[in-house]
Design a protein around this motif. Sequence first.
Motif, short mmCIF file in Angstrom:
data_model
loop_
_atom_site.label_atom_id
_atom_site.label_comp_id
_atom_site.label_asym_id
_atom_site.label_seq_id
_atom_site.Cartn_x
_atom_site.Cartn_y
_atom_site.Cartn_z
N ARG A 209 0.98 -1.22 0.04
CA ARG A 209 0.01 0.01 -0.08
C ARG A 209 0.67 1.29 -0.08
NH1 ARG A 209 -4.78 -1.91 4.27
NH2 ARG A 209 -5.37 -3.56 3.10
N ASP A 210 0.08 2.46 -0.50
CA ASP A 210 0.73 3.69 -0.57
C ASP A 210 0.19 4.29 0.88
OD1 ASP A 210 -1.69 4.10 -1.35
OD2 ASP A 210 -1.13 5.24 -3.16
N LEU A 211 0.47 5.39 1.09
CA LEU A 211 0.07 6.39 2.48
C LEU A 211 -1.43 6.44 2.20
CD1 LEU A 211 1.38 7.15 5.13
CD2 LEU A 211 1.69 9.36 4.07
N GLU A 212 -2.12 6.76 0.99
CA GLU A 212 -3.55 7.03 0.90
C GLU A 212 -4.26 5.61 0.63
OE1 GLU A 212 -1.06 8.11 -1.02
OE2 GLU A 212 -0.89 10.00 0.03
N ALA A 213 -3.78 4.32 0.87
CA ALA A 213 -4.36 3.14 0.84
C ALA A 213 -5.13 2.98 -0.37
CB ALA A 213 -5.43 3.09 2.16
N ASN A 214 -4.58 3.40 -1.52
CA ASN A 214 -5.15 3.27 -2.91
C ASN A 214 -5.35 1.85 -3.29
OD1 ASN A 214 -5.88 3.52 -5.68
ND2 ASN A 214 -4.27 4.80 -6.22
N MET A 215 -6.35 1.36 -3.25
CA MET A 215 -6.62 -0.12 -3.40
C MET A 215 -6.46 -0.58 -5.08
SD MET A 215 -7.24 -1.38 -0.71
CE MET A 215 -7.51 -3.21 -1.17
N SER A 216 -6.44 0.32 -5.91
CA SER A 216 -6.14 -0.03 -7.32
C SER A 216 -4.77 -0.11 -7.28
CB SER A 216 -6.44 1.27 -8.29
OG SER A 216 -7.93 1.41 -8.37
N PHE A 217 -3.76 0.63 -6.63
CA PHE A 217 -2.29 0.33 -6.26
C PHE A 217 -1.91 -0.98 -5.93
CE2 PHE A 217 1.74 0.88 -3.96
CZ PHE A 217 2.27 1.51 -5.03
N GLU A 218 -2.69 -1.62 -4.79
CA GLU A 218 -2.46 -2.77 -4.04
C GLU A 218 -2.95 -3.86 -4.96
OE1 GLU A 218 -2.97 -3.17 0.21
OE2 GLU A 218 -4.46 -4.80 -0.56
N LYS A 219 -4.11 -3.49 -6.01
CA LYS A 219 -4.82 -4.65 -6.96
C LYS A 219 -3.40 -4.93 -7.95
CE LYS A 219 -8.45 -5.32 -10.05
NZ LYS A 219 -9.48 -5.01 -10.67
N TYR A 220 -3.15 -3.95 -8.54
CA TYR A 220 -2.04 -4.02 -9.58
C TYR A 220 -0.86 -4.89 -8.92
CZ TYR A 220 0.80 -2.98 -13.52
OH TYR A 220 1.65 -3.35 -14.64
N ALA A 221 -0.37 -4.50 -7.91
CA ALA A 221 0.78 -5.24 -7.15
C ALA A 221 0.58 -6.64 -7.22
CB ALA A 221 0.97 -4.59 -5.74
N PHE A 222 -0.59 -7.33 -6.58
CA PHE A 222 -1.00 -8.60 -6.26
C PHE A 222 -1.42 -9.07 -7.65
CE2 PHE A 222 -1.18 -7.14 -1.66
CZ PHE A 222 -0.28 -8.35 -1.27
N GLU A 223 -2.05 -8.63 -8.53
CA GLU A 223 -2.29 -9.03 -9.79
C GLU A 223 -1.04 -9.20 -10.62
OE1 GLU A 223 -5.91 -7.57 -11.52
OE2 GLU A 223 -7.24 -8.30 -10.14
N HIS A 224 0.02 -8.74 -10.55
CA HIS A 224 1.13 -8.99 -11.41
C HIS A 224 2.25 -9.40 -10.56
CE1 HIS A 224 -1.49 -5.90 -13.34
NE2 HIS A 224 -0.69 -6.06 -14.54
N LEU A 225 2.10 -10.29 -9.31
CA LEU A 225 3.38 -10.83 -8.89
C LEU A 225 4.03 -11.85 -9.85
CD1 LEU A 225 1.29 -12.16 -5.55
CD2 LEU A 225 2.94 -10.07 -5.99
N GLU A 226 5.29 -11.97 -9.65
CA GLU A 226 6.01 -12.94 -10.53
C GLU A 226 6.84 -13.77 -9.71
OE1 GLU A 226 8.49 -11.27 -13.66
OE2 GLU A 226 7.01 -10.11 -14.27
N GLY A 227 6.66 -15.06 -9.98
CA GLY A 227 7.31 -16.17 -9.34
C GLY A 227 8.99 -16.24 -9.52
N GLY A 228 9.40 -16.93 -8.81
CA GLY A 228 10.95 -17.23 -9.31
C GLY A 228 11.29 -18.72 -8.92
N SER A 229 12.51 -19.18 -8.98
CA SER A 229 12.90 -20.41 -8.97
C SER A 229 14.35 -20.74 -8.21
CB SER A 229 12.91 -21.15 -10.36
OG SER A 229 13.67 -20.36 -11.34
N ILE A 230 14.69 -21.73 -7.85
CA ILE A 230 15.90 -22.12 -7.55
C ILE A 230 16.40 -23.29 -8.34
CG2 ILE A 230 17.59 -23.02 -5.84
CD1 ILE A 230 15.80 -21.78 -3.81
N THR A 231 17.52 -23.35 -9.20
CA THR A 231 17.73 -24.34 -9.91
C THR A 231 19.04 -25.06 -9.72
OG1 THR A 231 16.73 -23.30 -12.18
CG2 THR A 231 18.43 -24.93 -12.53
N VAL A 232 19.23 -26.42 -9.58
CA VAL A 232 20.35 -27.19 -9.08
C VAL A 232 21.22 -27.27 -10.07
CG1 VAL A 232 21.10 -29.28 -7.87
CG2 VAL A 232 18.76 -28.48 -7.20
N ARG A 233 22.50 -26.83 -9.94
CA ARG A 233 23.50 -26.99 -10.85
C ARG A 233 24.55 -28.11 -10.64
NH1 ARG A 233 25.29 -21.95 -8.46
NH2 ARG A 233 27.13 -22.18 -7.53
#
Length: 233
Positions: A209-233
């Motif tokens: 959240r931002d200080l104004e608790a803009n829910m569109s801001f928060e919605k964008y953050a959670f709807e665009h989450l990108e995962g990651g990975s650990i690859t064994v070498r």
Amino acid sequence: MKHKIGAVLAALAMTACLTGCLEPDKKESADKTQTDTTAAQNVEPVTDENGAEMTESMELMRIKFKDIPEASSGPLIKLSKTEAKPGEIAKVTVSVTGADKKWNMCGIHITYPDVLQCQIENEEDLTVEYELGEATKRNAGFVAMDWERNLAPELEREHKRSVFFTTMFKDNEGQDGDIATFFFKVPDDAQPGTVYDLGYYYMDSDMFRDLEANMSFEKYAFEHLEGGSITVR
């Protein structure tokens, strides 16, 4: 002021990890939390933009934000893609872009396969080891805990655990860049080429959240989450 913020962060961390922090004979009070968090199990399954079926927690997130107006841009939170040898400690970094000096606080659950060992700082309260990044250098408090007891059904079924982290600033002082780096030990017998996927688990208490608790801001953050990975070498 800093002590007050620290108390708020600690309370938020305990709330978000409520199920994992309770002893078995105290689970009754957490039943509603688990039920609410996985309520989307009774909703018709939905798919993401790639056609993949979403988890119950991600469905719950979609339901929560469905009536919130869309933002054309906003925070992009992602987990790093890293490598490590069997038995080594892998470094996993959470970063954000598109939110430079625009965010005030966050609370996020990241998930990892339970064959990995999250590096714990304190076994009693399950606080984890971490290194802060550029994005959080002005923080007024930071808490990170491992969720490994009394897991939600979704995590149990998928053989995952979760690290919850939360931080807060006095103003919109959160920056772009690395938020924090966490550490996971790869199994000694891991086979080269094995990929351990890293993702997210959504709870109603999660936020960005931002200080104004803009829910569109928060919605964008959670709807665009990108995962990651650990690859064994």
